[in-house]
Every structure is written in structure tokens, then in C-alpha cells.
Design a protein around this motif. Structure first.
Motif, short mmCIF file in Angstrom:
data_model
loop_
_atom_site.label_atom_id
_atom_site.label_comp_id
_atom_site.label_asym_id
_atom_site.label_seq_id
_atom_site.Cartn_x
_atom_site.Cartn_y
_atom_site.Cartn_z
N GLY A 61 -8.76 6.30 3.94
CA GLY A 61 -7.71 5.31 3.69
C GLY A 61 -6.41 6.06 3.46
N HIS A 62 -5.73 5.74 2.35
CA HIS A 62 -4.52 6.42 1.87
C HIS A 62 -3.24 5.99 2.59
N SER A 63 -3.06 6.36 3.85
CA SER A 63 -1.93 5.80 4.59
C SER A 63 -2.35 4.37 4.91
N HIS A 64 -1.50 3.42 4.64
CA HIS A 64 -2.00 2.04 4.61
C HIS A 64 -2.16 1.36 5.96
N LEU A 65 -1.73 2.02 7.03
CA LEU A 65 -1.90 1.42 8.36
C LEU A 65 -3.28 1.74 8.93
N GLY A 125 -10.98 4.41 -2.12
CA GLY A 125 -10.01 4.92 -3.09
C GLY A 125 -8.67 4.20 -3.17
N ASP A 126 -7.92 4.55 -4.21
CA ASP A 126 -6.69 3.86 -4.63
C ASP A 126 -7.02 2.44 -5.09
N LEU A 127 -7.83 2.39 -6.13
CA LEU A 127 -8.19 1.10 -6.71
C LEU A 127 -7.13 0.65 -7.70
N GLY A 132 -10.24 -0.18 1.24
CA GLY A 132 -9.54 0.78 0.39
C GLY A 132 -8.16 0.28 0.02
N ASP A 133 -7.51 1.01 -0.88
CA ASP A 133 -6.10 0.78 -1.20
C ASP A 133 -5.81 -0.66 -1.64
N SER A 134 -6.55 -1.11 -2.65
CA SER A 134 -6.24 -2.43 -3.22
C SER A 134 -5.20 -2.28 -4.35
N HIS A 135 -5.03 -1.06 -4.86
CA HIS A 135 -3.92 -0.73 -5.77
C HIS A 135 -3.73 -1.67 -6.95
N GLY A 136 -4.84 -2.13 -7.51
CA GLY A 136 -4.75 -2.93 -8.73
C GLY A 136 -4.49 -4.40 -8.51
FE LIG Z 1 -2.88 3.92 -1.23
#
Ligand SMILES: [Fe+2]
Ligand SMILES: [Fe+2]
Length: 259
Positions: A174-178, A35-37, A7-11
Motif C-alpha cells: 500500500g502506502h502510496s494511495h493510488l 498498514g496505515d491504520l 490498506g491506508d484507512s488512516h483512522g
Molecule cells: Fe498511507
């Protein structure tokens, strides 16, 4: 059952590529993207490249808060997105004014794909549940670790009492990155394991670094237990100097001075 959780690759396309390649080498039964692609309003690499990677047949993806914001702009979903966002207890920044420009960088067929993404998944007869942050709201972290989110713990518990998360024995997010894992008791009185994967872009990375470490998790059921393996894989940003702030300023956007 072996599940790869990313998750969380953020572009950042190279971060997603690295996590996908590393995760696939473990031959998972399921590859889940939680999520958070993208990053709103502007992603470091073209959103279409991220979406193409996630359209692979073996990936099951849901949206994160960034993805739903990008897709919802200009639609009736936007008010609902802002209401969920406001549960954090503070106003979003003035960058919201750049949402139309951010969305215009997404091709129509990619926007259609984004708009068809679900916000949650349940599989393995309901034993496994996936959401981005808390069930029903992708803006609020499950364990309250994000200090910017001043949400009442009762709100999180109410979300976890929704039928699908309450029934699950494994909750993936995911979401919180830790990366984090913990056990809790479900409202239905069975044990639950919660796994938050480490962001594919990593965490605590020095700004500007040419090589970064990205996270993902391999979760395997052995007997009645879930074994969790948090892993790291290196990746190289195309433009190590890219920052969210710089991407906004490149449009002529001026950050308001703090009072
Ligand atoms: Fe994120
Ligand atoms: Fe998020």
C-alpha cells in the motif's frame, strides 16, 4: 487462492468498515490489511475503533509508517523509526512534538496490539509477500511514485533482493494511495506481480465531501497467473470537515510560517 487487500484507512473508521464489508462479500480466502491504520499524531476517529475492526479473526494485518511511528514513541524503536523516515531525505515536520499526546489517545491494550504487529507477511509457501511500502522500510514507496521521497532506486532494489520478497511471485503493498500493478523480474529470475492497493480512504477526494470512494483490491490466482481487480466502495466520513491540520491546531499547535 483469493486475497482481499485493504490498506491506508488512516483512522477513518467508516472507510475501513466499508472496505471490509465490500471485500468480505467476495468471500476471500485471505483478508490482508497492509498498514496505515491510523494517522499520526491524531486520527479522525478513535484509534481503538479501527483496532477493534482489525482484530477480527479473518484479518491479517501489518503496520504502516504511521502505525510504527505511533507505537514507537517513547521506546527504543523510535530511533530506528526516525532513521527509516530520514531515508526520504528531508526532516519530519514539527508535529513530531505532538506524538506523546497522540499516543496517549490509544488505550494500553490497543497499544500492545499495535506493538505486536509484524512489518511483513509471507504465505502460500512464500509465493505471496506483503509489506507496507518497500520491504524493510514502511516510509518509502515501492515504485518511487511519491515525489516527496527522494530515495535512490538502488535502495528499493536492494530491499527487493531480501530473501522473502525475492522468493515471492506476488508482492502486495500500500502506502502510496493510488492503485497500481506491474510485473517485474525477481532477483531470482522468476516473474513477479506487484500490486499496490488503492487506499481505503480513496485518493483525489475533494476536501469536505460527505461521500467518498475508497479503494481495495481482490487478487485471485487462476492457473499460474494472478488476476487483479481494483474496486471502489463508497463511504461517509463522520466529520467531513476533519483535516489533519485542523486536528493539530485544535491542540493549540501553531504551524511555523514558511520562511
Ligand atoms: Fe498511507
Ligand atoms: Fe504509508
Amino acid at each position: 487462492v483469493r486475497i482481499a487487500l485493504i490498506g491506508d484507512s488512516h483512522g477513518f473508521v467508516p472507510a475501513l468498515e466499508a472496505a471490509l464489508a465490500a471485500a468480505r462479500s467476495s468471500a476471500p480466502d485471505l483478508l490482508v490489511f497492509c498498514g496505515d491504520l491510523v494517522t499520526v499524531p491524531f486520527s479522525p476517529d478513535p484509534p481503538g475503533e479501527t483496532i477493534e475492526l482489525l482484530r477480527a479473526e479473518d484479518v491479517r494485518a501489518i503496520y504502516g509508517n504511521h502505525d510504527i511511528a505511533l507505537r514507537a514513541w517513547g521506546t527504543p524503536e523510535w530511533d530506528q523509526v526516525m532513521a527509516m523516515r530520514m531515508e526520504r531525505g528531508y526532516q519530519p515536520g514539527p508535529w513530531v512534538s505532538l506524538m506523546p499526546e497522540g499516543q496517549a489517545r490509544v488505550a494500553p491494550e490497543d497499544l500492545a496490539w499495535l506493538r505486536a504487529l509484524p512489518g511483513e507477511l509471507a504465505f502460500d509457501d512464500g509465493r505471496v509477500y506483503v509489506c507496507h511500502a518497500i520491504p524493510g522500510n514502511p516510509f518509502l514507496s515501492l515504485d518511487g511514485s511519491d515525489r516527496r521521497e527522494s530515495v535512490d532506486p538502488a535502495v528499493r532494489e536492494a530491499a527487493l533482493r531480501l530473501p522473502k520478497p525475492a522468493a515471492a511471485e506476488l508482492i502486495l503493498c500500500g502506502h502510496s494511495h493510488l492503485p497500481q500493478a506491474f510485473c517485474r523480474r525477481s532477483p531470482l529470475e522468476h516473474g513477479q506481480t506487484v500490486v499496490r492497493t488503492g487506499a481505503a480512504i480513496g485518493w483525489g477526494q475533494p476536501p469536505g465531501s460527505a461521500v467518498r470512494q475508497g479503494g481495495y483490491a481482490i487478487v485471485t490466482r487462476r492457473g499460474g497467473d494472478w488476476e487483479i481487480d481494483f474496486r471502489l466502495t463508497p463511504w461517509r466520513p463522520r466529520d467531513p470537515a476533519w483535516t489533519w491540520r485542523r486536528s493539530l491546531e485544535a491542540t493549540g499547535f501553531v504551524f511555523p510560517r514558511s520562511p
